[in-house]
Design an enzyme around this catalytic site. Structure first.
Site, PDB file in Angstrom:
ATOM      1  N   GLY A  99       0.815  -1.220   0.000  1.00 24.54           N
ATOM      2  CA  GLY A  99       0.000   0.000   0.000  1.00 24.54           C
ATOM      3  C   GLY A  99       0.847   1.267   0.000  1.00 24.54           C
ATOM      4  O   GLY A  99       0.317   2.377   0.070  1.00 24.54           O
ATOM      5  N   GLU A 105       5.160   2.834   8.379  1.00 24.94           N
ATOM      6  CA  GLU A 105       4.800   1.588   9.076  1.00 24.94           C
ATOM      7  C   GLU A 105       5.989   1.057   9.871  1.00 24.94           C
ATOM      8  O   GLU A 105       5.842   0.601  11.001  1.00 24.94           O
ATOM      9  CB  GLU A 105       4.330   0.534   8.064  1.00 24.94           C
ATOM     10  CG  GLU A 105       2.964   0.858   7.475  1.00 24.94           C
ATOM     11  CD  GLU A 105       2.551  -0.068   6.350  1.00 24.94           C
ATOM     12  OE1 GLU A 105       1.345  -0.227   6.142  1.00 24.94           O
ATOM     13  OE2 GLU A 105       3.421  -0.630   5.661  1.00 24.94           O
TER      14      GLU A 105
HETATM   15  C1  5RP Z   1       0.760  -1.075   3.243  1.00 21.48           C
HETATM   16  C2  5RP Z   1       0.999  -2.461   3.730  1.00 21.48           C
HETATM   17  C3  5RP Z   1      -0.200  -3.311   3.950  1.00 21.48           C
HETATM   18  O1  5RP Z   1      -0.230  -3.693   5.288  1.00 21.48           O
HETATM   19  C4  5RP Z   1      -0.107  -4.506   3.071  1.00 21.48           C
HETATM   20  O2  5RP Z   1       0.005  -4.076   1.717  1.00 21.48           O
HETATM   21  C5  5RP Z   1      -1.319  -5.432   3.214  1.00 21.48           C
HETATM   22  O3  5RP Z   1      -2.451  -4.775   2.757  1.00 21.48           O
HETATM   23  P1  5RP Z   1      -3.862  -5.495   2.688  1.00 21.48           P
HETATM   24  O4  5RP Z   1      -4.301  -5.714   4.090  1.00 21.48           O
HETATM   25  O5  5RP Z   1      -4.732  -4.531   1.919  1.00 21.48           O
HETATM   26  O6  5RP Z   1      -3.661  -6.786   1.927  1.00 21.48           O
HETATM   27  O7  5RP Z   1       2.102  -2.897   3.959  1.00 21.48           O
HETATM   28  O8  5RP Z   1       1.963  -0.414   2.982  1.00 21.48           O
END
Ligand code: 5RP
Length: 229
Positions: A99, A105
């Protein structure tokens, strides 16, 4: 049970770890958003927590749903971060950043006593790497950074396309104003070595390998939720 129901199940199990008065890191992505929705219901019912969001997107949802937020500068030490992942292996090593929020994060998880990952079974892997590894880079000198990444990866026996992430016609820009290469290395047998190699490249701002950061993963499948420790 469909994919959304599994995310809700994992989020609900994570919510049981949240206690009154906690300082919470709040992740990004569709699974983390299910957690925010459930958390908001608890907050409406009287639970008191203070959240630090890991992205502008998460911040907007929290504000909309009435979850009280602080900046990481106001709350530099957190009790617990709850976040999703793109891949989780048996060591609780993760690939994150699908994301685009990996930098915040990782900073938020690093400021937390514990990190709980919430995911569905599709995210569990024996070896990381089927999901292209997000590598956040400074836009300055991106060609030199690409070459450096390719060289370091090659020394570890890894090769594959580095694709500059786009948002439609535009280059994708993170909340921090950086760009992302999605690196299709395939299997990453030594994630710690790759993480170290990427950390030593000046143009790399951060990468999506989360090593020794998660303390627990709650994995939801059709039969219910299980934990990985
Ligand atoms: C965003 C992330 C998300 O936690 C990861 O992409 C998982 O996303 P989703 O719960 O929509 O599968 O690392 O940077």
């Amino acid at each position: 049970m469909d994919a959304r129901e599994m995310k809700i199940k994992a989020a609900a199990a994570a919510l049981e770890h949240v206690e009154d008065g906690m300082r919470l890191g709040i992740g990004t992505g569709s699974t983390a958003e299910e957690f925010v929705r459930l958390l908001a219901e608890k907050v409406a019912g009287g639970l008191k927590v203070e959240g630090v969001p890991t992205s502008e997107r998460t911040a907007r949802l929290c504000v909309e749903l009435g979850v009280s937020l602080k900046s990481l500068d106001e709350l530099p030490e957190l009790d617990l971060t709850i976040d999703g992942a793109d891949e989780v292996d048996g060591n609780l090593f993760l690939i994150k950043g699908g994301g685009g929020a990996l930098l915040r994060e990782k900073i938020v998880a690093g400021a937390s006593k514990r990190m709980i990952v919430i995911a569905d079974e599709s995210k569990v892997v024996d070896t990381l790497g089927a999901f292209p590894l997000p590598i956040e880079i400074n836009p300055f000198g991106s060609v030199a950074t690409r070459v450096a990444i390719e060289k370091r990866a090659s020394r570890l026996g890894l090769s594959g396309e580095l694709k500059l992430r786009r948002n439609g016609e535009d280059i994708f820009t993170t909340d921090g104003g950086h760009h992302i290469f999605d690196a299709s290395f395939g299997r990453i047998p030594d994630a710690e070595a790759l993480a170290g190699a990427l950390n030593s490249i000046p143009g790399v701002v951060e990468h999506g390998l989360f090593i020794h950061m998660a303390s627990l993963a709650i994995i939801a499948g059709p039969a219910g939720a299980r934990t990985l420790k």
